[in-house]
Design a protein around this motif. Structure first.
Motif, PDB file in Angstrom:
ATOM      1  N   ASN A 131      59.586  26.922  46.995  1.00  0.00           N
ATOM      2  CA  ASN A 131      60.360  27.331  45.821  1.00  0.00           C
ATOM      3  C   ASN A 131      60.885  28.752  46.059  1.00  0.00           C
ATOM      4  N   GLN A 132      62.225  28.896  46.236  1.00  0.00           N
ATOM      5  CA  GLN A 132      62.813  30.190  46.566  1.00  0.00           C
ATOM      6  C   GLN A 132      63.734  30.683  45.464  1.00  0.00           C
ATOM      7  N   LYS A 140      62.036  31.652  33.861  1.00  0.00           N
ATOM      8  CA  LYS A 140      60.851  32.396  34.268  1.00  0.00           C
ATOM      9  C   LYS A 140      59.884  31.455  34.982  1.00  0.00           C
ATOM     10  N   GLN A 141      59.604  31.723  36.231  1.00  0.00           N
ATOM     11  CA  GLN A 141      58.670  30.902  36.977  1.00  0.00           C
ATOM     12  C   GLN A 141      58.247  31.627  38.243  1.00  0.00           C
ATOM     13  N   HIS A 142      57.271  31.071  38.934  1.00  0.00           N
ATOM     14  CA  HIS A 142      56.790  31.656  40.183  1.00  0.00           C
ATOM     15  C   HIS A 142      57.661  31.185  41.346  1.00  0.00           C
ATOM     16  N   PHE A 143      57.905  32.098  42.296  1.00  0.00           N
ATOM     17  CA  PHE A 143      58.660  31.755  43.487  1.00  0.00           C
ATOM     18  C   PHE A 143      57.829  32.071  44.728  1.00  0.00           C
ATOM     19  N   ASP A 144      57.871  31.164  45.692  1.00  0.00           N
ATOM     20  CA  ASP A 144      57.145  31.369  46.937  1.00  0.00           C
ATOM     21  C   ASP A 144      57.810  32.414  47.826  1.00  0.00           C
ATOM     22  N   SER A 200      61.683  35.087  48.026  1.00  0.00           N
ATOM     23  CA  SER A 200      62.904  35.534  47.349  1.00  0.00           C
ATOM     24  C   SER A 200      63.808  36.248  48.333  1.00  0.00           C
TER      25      SER A 200
END
Length: 401
Positions: free
Chosen positions: A2-3, A44-48, A50
C-alpha cells in the motif's frame, strides 16, 4: 503493498484530455491505482511506503505502440542514397530497404540481436517509456521470425517495461520467394503464424499493404488466418499510396491502421465505426521527406483516436525518442500538445488493445507513471527530444536503472 504518492499535479489523460488534478495524491495498491484525487481529500490510512513527488507533473507512463526495435545491422548507407535523391521505392526495388535488414537479421544470433535491441530499448525507457510494442518482420522465415519475437519477450523479462509482440511476417517478400508473393503468403498463413501463435510468441498480427509489399487481397488472407487463431490485427496502410488498407483494417476491427498519410475522409469514417486507432508516424514522414499529410481534420471530425509512435526501424525511421515524435506530431501534423500526449498514452494503449489497464491515471489501472520536472504538460512536446529529469514508475515500483 500500500503506497502513497503525494505532492504532484496529475495529468490523468482520462478521455484523452489532460484532465488535470492540481495538488494531487494517489494510493497505489499492489501495482494498481486504488485512489486518485486532491491531496486535501486523501483518505486517512496507513501506508507501507510513500513517495513525495516534489510538486512534479505526473503523467501516465509513455507507450510506444509501433516499433521495429529488434533487427540486425543498420541502413545508414540508404540514408546517404536518399540524400542523393533516391526514393524509398527505388531503393527497395534495388534490393535495399527491408530486404537488406532481413539479410542482416538472419545472420545475427539471439545474443547479438538481444544486445543491440536492449541498448535501443534503454534509450526509450530513460525518456519515460513504460510500454513497448515490438514487431518482427525482418526474418521472413519461421526460424528468424521466432528469434526476433523471442528477443522481444526476453526484453520484457530483463527490463522494467511491458512488451507487446506483433508478428509482421507479411512485411516484405523474401528473396527466395521472388515473383511468388502468393506462395509466401501461404507460408505465412499455413506455417509461420500458426506455429508462433501456438508457441505463445504473438500478441497481434500486422502486415504491409502497399505496392512494394502486399495487396489488400493478400492481407485479407493474413487477417482471416489471424482471426482463426484468435489474434487481433493491425496494418501498415496508406503510407505511399491509397490501396484500401484502412478500409480493410476497419472491416476486420483492427486495433490500428498505421502511417495513413494517404487515408481520406471515407477511411476516417470507417475507422471511427470500427474503433480502429490511427497511428501517426512522423519520424518516417520526416526521414522520407514526404509531403502528403495524414487527414488529421477528418480524424478529428469523425472521432478517430490518434496515436503517435517512433516507428523505430533501421531504414525509414531511425528514431530513439518518443517525445521527439510528440514535437514532430505538433510541428509537422499540427496536433495540439494535448493530442500529442494522448497519442503516446491513452490512444497508444488503445492501439495495442490495453486501454482498459494502461494509458491513463484512473482507479483500477496499472500504476505506470512518470513525474516530470516541467512547468506544465505542453513542455513535454516543446523540447526536441532529450531526457527531461523526472521519476519513473512501472507497476507501482520506482525505476532506478
Amino acid at each position: 503493498m500500500n503506497q502513497l504518492w503525494s505532492h504532484c499535479h496529475a495529468i490523468t489523460m482520462v478521455g484523452g484530455r489532460y484532465s488535470l488534478i492540481e495538488d494531487a495524491a494517489l494510493i497505489v495498491v499492489d501495482g494498481r491505482i486504488d485512489w486518485i484525487g486532491r491531496e486535501i481529500d486523501l483518505p486517512k490510512q496507513h501506508f507501507d511506503a510513500s513517495h513525495d513527488l516534489g510538486g512534479r507533473w505526473l503523467t501516465p507512463g509513455l507507450i510506444d505502440c509501433h516499433t521495429h526495435l529488434v533487427f540486425g545491422g543498420d541502413r545508414s548507407g540508404e540514408f546517404e542514397q536518399r540524400l542523393e535523391g533516391a526514393d524509398y521505392e527505388t531503393i527497395a526495388r534495388q534490393g535495399g530497404g527491408i530486404v537488406s535488414s532481413v539479410r542482416a537479421t538472419r545472420e545475427s544470433d539471439f545474443e547479438t540481436l538481444y544486445a543491440r535491441a536492449e541498448a535501443r530499448a534503454r534509450v526509450l525507457l530513460a525518456e519515460g517509456v513504460t510500454t513497448l510494442e515490438i514487431k518482427s518482420g525482418y526474418g521472413l522465415d519461421l526460424d528468424s521470425e521466432r528469434r526476433m519475437l523471442q528477443v522481444a519477450r526476453e526484453l520484457e523479462r530483463r527490463l522494467p517495461v511491458t512488451v507487446k509482440t506483433t508478428c509482421l511476417a507479411a512485411h516484405a517478400l523474401p528473396p527466395e520467394y521472388a515473383e511468388r508473393s502468393d506462395d509466401y503468403i501461404e507460408l505465412v498463413c499455413e506455417t509461420i503464424l500458426p506455429t508462433l501463435a501456438t508457441e505463445g510468441l504473438i500478441d497481434a498480427v500486422d502486415g504491409f499493404c502497399e505496392g512494394i509489399a502486399f495487396s489488400p487481397a493478400q492481407m485479407r488472407r493474413v487477417f482471416d488466418t489471424a482471426r482463426h487463431l484468435g489474434l487481433p490485427v493491425k496494418l501498415h496502410a496508406e503510407q505511399l499510396s491509397r490501396l484500401g488498407g484502412c478500409r480493410l483494417a476497419a472491416e476486420f476491427g483492427a486495433l490500428s491502421a498505421d502511417h495513413v498519410e494517404y487515408a481520406n475522409a471515407e477511411d476516417a469514417r470507417a475507422m471511427a465505426a470500427s474503433g480502429t486507432t490511427a497511428v501517426l508516424l512522423p519520424g518516417a514522414f520526416l526521414t522520407l521527406r514526404e509531403t502528403q499529410l495524414p487527414p488529421i481534420d477528418a480524424f478529428r471530425e469523425h472521432g478517430v483516436a490518434m496515436a503517435l509512435a517512433s516507428d523505430l526501424n533501421p531504414g525509414t525511421s531511425p528514431v530513439l525518442s518518443l517525445r521527439l515524435m510528440m514535437n514532430l506530431g505538433c510541428t509537422l501534423f499540427r496536433l495540439t500538445p494535448e493530442e500529442a500526449l494522448a497519442g503516446v498514452t491513452l490512444h497508444a494503449a488503445k492501439a495495442l488493445g490495453i486501454d482498459a489497464t494502461h494509458g491513463s491515471l484512473e482507479v483500477g489501472k496499472v500504476a505506470d507513471a512518470v513525474a516530470w520536472d516541467v512547468t506544465g504538460p505542453a513542455e513535454l512536446a516543446y523540447w526536441l527530444g532529450g531526457q527531461l529529469p523526472g521519476v519513473r514508475f512501472r507497476h507501482g515500483e520506482r525505476i532506478t536503472a
